[in-house]
Structures are given as structure tokens and as C-alpha cells.
Write an enzyme that holds these catalytic residues in place. Structure first.
Site, mmCIF file in Angstrom:
data_model
loop_
_atom_site.group_PDB
_atom_site.id
_atom_site.type_symbol
_atom_site.label_atom_id
_atom_site.label_comp_id
_atom_site.label_asym_id
_atom_site.label_seq_id
_atom_site.Cartn_x
_atom_site.Cartn_y
_atom_site.Cartn_z
ATOM 1 N N GLN A 121 -33.963 -29.574 -0.091
ATOM 2 C CA GLN A 121 -35.387 -29.249 -0.279
ATOM 3 C C GLN A 121 -36.258 -30.495 -0.424
ATOM 4 O O GLN A 121 -37.453 -30.372 -0.689
ATOM 5 C CB GLN A 121 -35.563 -28.343 -1.509
ATOM 6 C CG GLN A 121 -34.837 -27.023 -1.427
ATOM 7 C CD GLN A 121 -35.391 -26.091 -0.336
ATOM 8 O OE1 GLN A 121 -36.445 -26.342 0.256
ATOM 9 N NE2 GLN A 121 -34.673 -25.020 -0.057
ATOM 10 N N CYS A 181 -30.504 -17.594 -4.334
ATOM 11 C CA CYS A 181 -29.182 -18.231 -4.414
ATOM 12 C C CYS A 181 -29.123 -19.210 -5.577
ATOM 13 O O CYS A 181 -28.498 -20.273 -5.483
ATOM 14 C CB CYS A 181 -28.810 -18.943 -3.119
ATOM 15 S SG CYS A 181 -28.756 -17.868 -1.710
ATOM 16 N N ASP A 223 -28.050 -33.240 -3.493
ATOM 17 C CA ASP A 223 -28.347 -32.146 -2.574
ATOM 18 C C ASP A 223 -29.825 -32.286 -2.194
ATOM 19 O O ASP A 223 -30.716 -31.952 -2.968
ATOM 20 C CB ASP A 223 -28.061 -30.820 -3.299
ATOM 21 C CG ASP A 223 -28.581 -29.604 -2.539
ATOM 22 O OD1 ASP A 223 -29.272 -29.783 -1.516
ATOM 23 O OD2 ASP A 223 -28.307 -28.479 -3.001
ATOM 24 N N LYS A 275 -34.121 -26.760 7.644
ATOM 25 C CA LYS A 275 -35.206 -26.757 6.656
ATOM 26 C C LYS A 275 -36.190 -27.900 6.920
ATOM 27 O O LYS A 275 -37.188 -28.047 6.225
ATOM 28 C CB LYS A 275 -34.638 -26.895 5.246
ATOM 29 C CG LYS A 275 -33.791 -25.690 4.817
ATOM 30 C CD LYS A 275 -33.386 -25.820 3.379
ATOM 31 C CE LYS A 275 -32.210 -24.946 3.016
ATOM 32 N NZ LYS A 275 -32.537 -23.523 2.924
ATOM 33 N N HIS A 296 -28.707 -24.659 -6.551
ATOM 34 C CA HIS A 296 -28.442 -23.620 -5.556
ATOM 35 C C HIS A 296 -26.948 -23.319 -5.634
ATOM 36 O O HIS A 296 -26.150 -24.205 -5.961
ATOM 37 C CB HIS A 296 -28.816 -24.179 -4.170
ATOM 38 C CG HIS A 296 -28.700 -23.203 -3.045
ATOM 39 N ND1 HIS A 296 -27.509 -22.903 -2.429
ATOM 40 C CD2 HIS A 296 -29.640 -22.463 -2.414
ATOM 41 C CE1 HIS A 296 -27.719 -22.028 -1.461
ATOM 42 N NE2 HIS A 296 -29.005 -21.742 -1.433
HETATM 43 N N1 7TS Z 1 -29.176 -26.624 -1.488
HETATM 44 C C1 7TS Z 1 -30.439 -26.261 -1.707
HETATM 45 C C2 7TS Z 1 -31.253 -26.955 -2.758
HETATM 46 C C3 7TS Z 1 -30.995 -25.228 -0.939
HETATM 47 O O1 7TS Z 1 -32.254 -24.869 -1.153
HETATM 48 C C4 7TS Z 1 -30.198 -24.584 0.035
HETATM 49 C C5 7TS Z 1 -30.710 -23.423 0.835
HETATM 50 C C6 7TS Z 1 -28.898 -25.045 0.233
HETATM 51 C C7 7TS Z 1 -28.417 -26.058 -0.557
HETATM 52 C C8 7TS Z 1 -28.020 -24.481 1.285
HETATM 53 O O2 7TS Z 1 -28.451 -24.863 2.548
HETATM 54 P P1 7TS Z 1 -27.739 -24.331 3.863
HETATM 55 O O3 7TS Z 1 -28.612 -24.808 4.967
HETATM 56 O O4 7TS Z 1 -26.385 -24.939 3.898
HETATM 57 O O5 7TS Z 1 -27.680 -22.845 3.745
HETATM 58 N N2 7TS Z 1 -31.752 -22.732 0.198
HETATM 59 C C9 7TS Z 1 -32.264 -21.536 0.561
HETATM 60 C C10 7TS Z 1 -33.354 -20.975 -0.093
HETATM 61 O O6 7TS Z 1 -33.954 -21.488 -1.022
HETATM 62 N N3 7TS Z 1 -33.637 -19.790 0.476
HETATM 63 O O7 7TS Z 1 -32.770 -19.561 1.473
HETATM 64 C C11 7TS Z 1 -31.900 -20.650 1.529
#
Ligand code: 7TS
Length: 427
Positions: free
Chosen positions: A224, A385, A221, A247, A144
Site C-alpha cells: 500500500q 483481510c 510489506d 495496486k 494484512h
Molecule cells: N499486504 C497489504 C498491506 C495489502 O494491502 C495486500 C492486499 C496484500 C499484502 C496482499 O496483496 P496481494 O496482491 O498479494 O493480494 N490488500 C487488499 C486490500 O486491502 N483489499 O483487497 C486486497
């Protein structure tokens, strides 16, 4: 007379009612999520955009209301009842997170805004103190953007190099290639536990072993992974683990950085301000102990408490039950969607979780998403992303259905019918 509980066999169970080990019933789970009973465009909502953000159970919504109705105060400050109570609840939430991921100590749990902030924190503190000109940061081809850009900023500032471990056509990390990229100049490895664009589950334990053999720390990370499987940072032995509350059925605006205390102790603070200090004079400031050294300013108290409520909700269902249920659901979805003519899956790793990315020959993913939306089906389309992942597969975008514990086989069937409607429109 026998009083044994009647557990329906697979044959006698209603077609879309799932019972795994008797502890997880999806129809019951769905009733815990108020939003799932709403309609969109006059159709029953089918929410398949969980990788972007998950929906919230009543327990989480109530925890937020209860805090603002009955418990609101700033933490770590007042001697008055409400402040002490809020502090207690905030720190209890930290211990809930600690036990959820099996961290050794609550002080290893840093509350941040989300995964993005957690990674930036490590890049700006650990990274800035350890990475010098000519050094390397190793990531993978399935990141990401939030596990690319913070390291790029660091590398640019330091004159260091970002190295990228390649993946195969199924979206699996090439472990031999990865290992070859671990060298004397590698200062940190950062990789996703589960890819948000492909669903690939990486063998994090093995990767950590490879890196640690060369004394290289590893950041995972986990954005997910945490909603889909039991995560044990002690067993993984990773040095850092980052994830977002939103999430995993908790509120937006809070997340977690886990770090081994030995690493966190020697890292300089990230941001300066209230709460993160021990004493301040104009000449010199000394910093607070962990975890507060990394938590400048008034924290997201309601967010932390409600994240704790989300974890308690997940614990009540059992992460192993959730993982087993979702495994079966994803297998069903994979079979059903890939059988549709002209549909091609992007991301076919042996070990996957949560995500089904696909393209339909001759139809742009945005059109797929727009038409499905008219059917009440929420998916995400685009690069997710993860632009380098799209480049790797030579496509501009995918359509992505991403699942959570409350999705059903019936919803997968609705998605499949929706895709056929899309194809009819473009026939
Ligand atoms: N890392 C991964 C693997 C992610 O899927 C996401 C967000 C992030 C980092 C960032 O997370 P945040 O909560 O700090 O924004 N992924 C997604 C997605 O797949 N669709 O919208 C956001």
C-alpha cells in the site's frame, strides 16, 4: 510581450482541477485510464477501491497487447529473435523496477505473483533456515492477513512464537512497545509500510534502525505504499521489500520481492523447476545465480513488461507530485467525511496515505457499500483481510474509501452525498 506560461492560481483554477508544481493535472491523468469514463448502474463510476486493486492506464493495457500481438515468446531459452527480444524486455523491466525503488542491483529484484507470494517466499526460505523452536517472529497489530499467516505457518512448523507489536487508538505503532519486543530470540521483523485497513504510514526507517542495532532483519510489506509515495529501499535499509503490480497501476498476477543480495545469496531456493537451475543430474542439482534462483518456471513475461510500463507512467508524472496531490486529497476527504454526523473514522494516525476507513453509527458497513454502489461509487466493506485490526477497534467491519492519483475532490463530494443518502435510507 510576455510569453510566460499561465499557471492558474488557486483562486482562478476550476474548483476540481489540480495543478501541483505544473507537472500533475488530474483531469489529464484521468484521460489516461479508459475505465474511468464508464458508467455503473447508470451513474458515473467513482472508483474508490484502489487499495484492493488500482485501474490501469492505456500505456499498461497497450504494453500487454503489444507483447501478445508482436512479441510473445518464452524467455531465457531460445536463440530465435522473438525469444531474445522477450528476454531483453523482461530484463529491462527488472532494471526499471530496480531504479524505481533504488535497489543496488537488478539481481535483487525477484519477480513473484504478488506481495503474498513475496512474503511466503521469505518465510519459507529465510524463515525455515533461521527460525528454530523458541525463536520469535515480530509483526504488528495492523497486518494484512498475508503478513500474518505465512509467519504463523512457519512458527507452527518450527515451534516458534509469533509476537505482535501493539498500536494506539489512532492506529499508530507504539514504538516503545515495539522496541521492547525486540529480543535475542527475535529472528525477523515483518511490518507494513502503509496499513491497508487504517492508512497508517509506519516510520520504517526508524524501525529498521532499531532492529538492525540487534542484528535482526526486517521485511517491509510495501503493497500500500508503492502507489502513493517514493520508496527508496537503500535509504530505508530494509532487508526485504514486497509489493504487488496490480495496486500500482500494473497488471494483476505479478509482483516484486526486493532482497539485499547478501540475504538472497545465502537463502535456499523457494520452488524448484526450470530456469532456477544451473545444472541438474539425478544425484545433484546446482542452482542458478540471482535473481533466477528464485524464479522457477516460465515467468509472467507480459506482466513484467507491463509493470515496467506502469512504472514508466508513474515516473512520467513524478512520485513526489503524486504524493503531494494525494496528500491534499486525503486531507480534504478526511475533513469532509469526518464532518458528517454519526460518521467515525477508524485510523486517524498523523501520517496516513491512501485510505479512509469509517463506520456509521447504527448502519452496517455492508449496507453502506451496497447503497453507495447504486450511486456508482465503488468502495470496499468488510475486514479488508485484516481481522485483527477490526478486533483491536472492537468492530466487525469498516467501510473503506481508498484513493489513487486519479481521484478528485469532486469524487469525495459525491462520496459525502452518497453517505448522506445512506443515512436517509436508514433514518
Ligand atoms: N499486504 C497489504 C498491506 C495489502 O494491502 C495486500 C492486499 C496484500 C499484502 C496482499 O496483496 P496481494 O496482491 O498479494 O493480494 N490488500 C487488499 C486490500 O486491502 N483489499 O483487497 C486486497
Amino acid at each position: 510581450m510576455t510569453t510566460a506560461a499561465k499557471i492558474p492560481s488557486r483562486e482562478s483554477a476550476a474548483p476540481h482541477l489540480h495543478v501541483v508544481g505544473g507537472a500533475f493535472t488530474v483531469e489529464k491523468v484521468r484521460r489516461d485510464f479508459p475505465i474511468l469514463s464508464r458508467e455503473v448502474h447508470g451513474k458515473k463510476l467513482v472508483y474508490l477501491d484502489n487499495a484492493a486493486t488500482s485501474q490501469k492506464p492505456r500505456a499498461v493495457i497497450d504494453a500487454i497487447s503489444r507483447y501478445y500481438e508482436q512479441g510473445n515468446a518464452n524467455v531465457h531459452r531460445g536463440v530465435h529473435f522473438l525469444s531474445e527480444h522477450a528476454t531483453g524486455e523482461h530484463e529491462r523491466a527488472r532494471r526499471t523496477v530496480q531504479h524505481f525503488i533504488n535497489a543496488a542491483d537488478a539481481s535483487e529484484i525477484i519477480f513473484v505473483r504478488g506481495t503474498t507470494e513475496a512474503i511466503n517466499l521469505v518465510a519459507q526460505t529465510y524463515g525455515r533456515t533461521h527460525v528454530r523452536a523458541g525463536d520469535e517472529v515480530l509483526i504488528t497489530a495492523m497486518e494484512h492477513h498475508s503478513n500474518i499467516v505465512p509467519w504463523q505457518i512457519l512458527c507452527e512448523e518450527k515451534g516458534a512464537n509469533l509476537r505482535v507489536a501493539p498500536i494506539n487508538d489512532n492506529g499508530e505503532l507504539l514504538l516503545e512497545e515495539f522496541e521492547k519486543l525486540l529480543g535475542p530470540r527475535t529472528k525477523i521483523v515483518a511490518l507494513p509500510h502503509v496499513s491497508n485497513a487504517l492508512g497508517t504510514v509506519n516510520p520504517v526507517g526508524r524501525i529498521v534502525e532499531m532492529a538492525h542495532r540487534r542484528n535482526i532483519p526486517v521485511l517491509v510489506d510495501g503493497a500500500q505504499a508503492v502507489p502513493h509515495m517514493k520508496v527508496d529501499v537503500h535509504a530505508l535499509d530494509c532487508d526485504f521489500y514486497a509489493f504487488s503490480s496490480h495496486k500500482m497501476f500494473g497488471p494483476i498476477g505479478i509482483g516484486v520481492l526486493y532482497g539485499k543480495s547478501a540475504m538472497l545469496e545465502e537463502m535456499p531456493p523457494y520452488q524448484g523447476g526450470g530456469d532456477m537451475i544451473s545444472s541438474v543430474t539425478f544425484e545433484k542439482t546446482t542452482y542458478n545465480k540471482l535473481p533466477f534462483k528464485f524464479e522457477a518456471g516460465t515467468p509472467n513475461v507480459a506482466g513484467a513488461i507491463a509493470l515496467g510500463a506502469a512504472i514508466e507512467y508513474l515516473n512520467g508524472l513524478g512520485m513526489d507530485n503524486i504524493a503531494a496531490y494525494e496528500h491534499e486529497l486525503l486531507a480534504y476527504a478526511t475533513e469532509k467525511i469526518s464532518a458528517i454526523p454519526a460518521v467515525r473514522l477508524i485510523g486517524t494516525a498523523r501520517d496516513r496515505a491512501g485510505v479512509l476507513s469509517f463506520v456509521i453509527e447504527g448502519i452496517h458497513p455492508h449496507d453502506v457499500g451496497t447503497i453507495l454502489d447504486q450511486e456508482g461509487i465503488a468502495i470496499r466493506t468488510g475486514h479488508h483481510c485484516a481481522q485483527p485490526v477490526m478486533q483491536r477497534f472492537g468492530i466487525p467491519a469498516t467501510a473503506r474509501a481508498s484513493f489513487a492519483l486519479y481521484n478528485t475532490k469532486a469524487e469525495v463530494d459525491t462520496l459525502a452525498e452518497g453517505i448522506r443518502k445512506v443515512q436517509e435510507v436508514f433514518a
